[in-house]
Design a protein around this motif. Structure first.
Motif, mmCIF file in Angstrom:
data_model
loop_
_atom_site.group_PDB
_atom_site.id
_atom_site.type_symbol
_atom_site.label_atom_id
_atom_site.label_comp_id
_atom_site.label_asym_id
_atom_site.label_seq_id
_atom_site.Cartn_x
_atom_site.Cartn_y
_atom_site.Cartn_z
ATOM 1 N N ASN A 39 0.840 -1.192 0.000
ATOM 2 C CA ASN A 39 0.000 0.000 0.000
ATOM 3 C C ASN A 39 0.878 1.245 0.000
ATOM 4 O O ASN A 39 2.029 1.217 0.438
ATOM 5 N N ASP A 40 0.282 2.337 -0.499
ATOM 6 C CA ASP A 40 0.977 3.620 -0.465
ATOM 7 C C ASP A 40 1.180 4.073 0.976
ATOM 8 O O ASP A 40 0.434 3.675 1.882
ATOM 9 N N ALA A 41 2.171 4.931 1.171
ATOM 10 C CA ALA A 41 2.383 5.532 2.482
ATOM 11 C C ALA A 41 1.307 6.589 2.742
ATOM 12 O O ALA A 41 0.678 7.083 1.798
ATOM 13 N N PRO A 42 1.063 6.931 3.998
ATOM 14 C CA PRO A 42 0.096 7.997 4.282
ATOM 15 C C PRO A 42 0.527 9.308 3.629
ATOM 16 O O PRO A 42 1.719 9.565 3.465
ATOM 17 N N PRO A 43 -0.435 10.141 3.219
ATOM 18 C CA PRO A 43 -0.081 11.430 2.607
ATOM 19 C C PRO A 43 0.769 12.269 3.562
ATOM 20 O O PRO A 43 0.535 12.290 4.771
ATOM 21 N N ASN A 44 1.746 12.949 2.992
ATOM 22 C CA ASN A 44 2.635 13.820 3.773
ATOM 23 C C ASN A 44 3.333 13.066 4.905
ATOM 24 O O ASN A 44 3.580 13.628 5.981
ATOM 25 N N ALA A 45 3.630 11.811 4.672
ATOM 26 C CA ALA A 45 4.297 11.014 5.705
ATOM 27 C C ALA A 45 5.695 11.565 5.962
ATOM 28 O O ALA A 45 6.452 11.796 5.017
ATOM 29 N N PRO A 46 6.063 11.773 7.216
ATOM 30 C CA PRO A 46 7.413 12.253 7.511
ATOM 31 C C PRO A 46 8.411 11.100 7.432
ATOM 32 O O PRO A 46 8.044 9.922 7.513
ATOM 33 N N LEU A 57 13.287 -1.175 3.065
ATOM 34 C CA LEU A 57 13.932 0.043 3.557
ATOM 35 C C LEU A 57 12.974 1.229 3.458
ATOM 36 O O LEU A 57 12.942 2.085 4.350
ATOM 37 N N TYR A 58 12.184 1.270 2.390
ATOM 38 C CA TYR A 58 11.199 2.338 2.232
ATOM 39 C C TYR A 58 10.028 2.156 3.199
ATOM 40 O O TYR A 58 9.416 3.139 3.632
ATOM 41 N N TYR A 68 16.667 9.327 8.045
ATOM 42 C CA TYR A 68 16.414 9.203 6.617
ATOM 43 C C TYR A 68 16.104 10.577 6.022
ATOM 44 O O TYR A 68 15.540 11.436 6.704
ATOM 45 N N PRO A 69 16.438 10.806 4.746
ATOM 46 C CA PRO A 69 16.110 12.092 4.114
ATOM 47 C C PRO A 69 14.612 12.245 3.923
ATOM 48 O O PRO A 69 13.874 11.262 3.919
ATOM 49 N N GLU A 70 14.174 13.472 3.768
ATOM 50 C CA GLU A 70 12.758 13.723 3.545
ATOM 51 C C GLU A 70 12.326 13.083 2.226
ATOM 52 O O GLU A 70 13.065 13.109 1.242
ATOM 53 N N PRO A 71 11.127 12.496 2.175
ATOM 54 C CA PRO A 71 10.720 11.754 0.980
ATOM 55 C C PRO A 71 10.316 12.659 -0.174
ATOM 56 O O PRO A 71 9.815 13.765 0.019
ATOM 57 N N GLN A 72 10.538 12.146 -1.382
ATOM 58 C CA GLN A 72 9.968 12.735 -2.586
ATOM 59 C C GLN A 72 8.614 12.065 -2.844
ATOM 60 O O GLN A 72 8.283 11.049 -2.223
#
Length: 271
Positions: free
Chosen positions: A137-144, A236-237, A149-153
């Protein structure tokens, strides 16, 4: 990578009539009153032409509204639903044809068993047994990002085609007897493709969460998943950005028979 153009090389000529420059207006540049009136009339005539053309094109409707236009997403959903209905109709017809063939073919029991084995291997017969279901499943919107880890794109937060393919390939490698993605059985010619974060499978469109179910030895299937480098990278993601990952063991599952066409379509040379 910079998108800016390189700086011009060499001197830039002024607009004084020199070679490489723009000729300057020297005399005769004044606009008379008669000329101005002609230009004004030409502008109004052009505006009227544009208005008439727009009216004829619109046929009396507002051409800027989306109410009369079918959005691409709506068209895709309609085609997907139509394909689903056709699949169900095809499955029913195939069932009738198979019943008639078994009644009238005059084959022996050994031949029937051989045919059944081929149908099972091809995925055109139902398959039951213990199974493993993997859900992505996709990650939650605006997930930190998790600490460290670097901020996600944007692409880091959605399921990609390579993620689904990695799971399917690992399950086959683990000895799966049959695999179902969402509500469709995979066969040798099935292609798992994504457009954005939307799955397109055998003419049908699906959105996450994605469920992949494989019938087979659960221990061997789990071992193959754990050994996959692509899935290890996906994990890892999961840890960094909260992508969805769940593995469920199921005691008894029945995978549907593949009900679509088995005809091959391929390009042919011209002439």
């Amino acid at each position: 990578m910079s998108n800016s153009a390189d700086s011009p090389q060499g001197p830039v000529n002024s607009f004084d009539g020199q070679e490489g420059g723009r000729s300057s207006m020297r005399g005769g540049g004044r606009v008379t009153g008669g000329t101005a009136r002609l230009l004004t009339a030409a502008v109004f005539a052009l505006a009227g032409l544009i208005f008439v053309t727009s009216f004829n094109t619109a046929k009396g409707t507002n051409i800027r509204t989306d109410a009369s236009l079918l959005k691409l997403s709506d068209l895709i959903q309609q085609r997907s639903a139509k394909n689903g209905t056709l699949d169900e109709s095809t499955a029913a017809l195939r069932k009738d044809v198979d019943a008639l063939a078994r009644r009238d073919d005059g084959s022996t029991k050994a031949e029937d068993e051989k045919l059944g084995a081929l149908e099972s291997a091809a995925g055109t017969r139902k398959l039951s047994g213990p199974a493993l279901t993997v859900t992505l499943n996709d990650a939650p919107p605006n997930a930190p990002a998790a600490p460290g880890y670097p901020e996600p794109q944007a692409n880091d937060l959605v399921i990609h085609q390579q993620d689904l393919q990695a799971v399917v390939n690992a399950l086959w490698k683990g000895g799966a007897k049959g695999i179902q993605v969402m509500d469709q059985r995979l066969i040798s010619t099935s292609a798992v493709r994504c457009v954005g974060n939307t799955l397109i499978l055998q003419g049908r469109v699906y959105s996450p969460p994605y469920k992949i179910t494989a019938v087979g030895d659960q221990g061997a299937l789990k071992k193959a998943i754990a050994a996959s480098p692509a899935i290890q990278n996906y994990q890892l993601y999961v840890e960094a950005y909260g992508l969805g990952w769940k593995v469920d063991e199921r005691k008894a599952v029945t995978l549907p028979a593949y009900s679509g066409t088995v005809d091959l379509h391929y390009a042919k040379p011209v002439g």
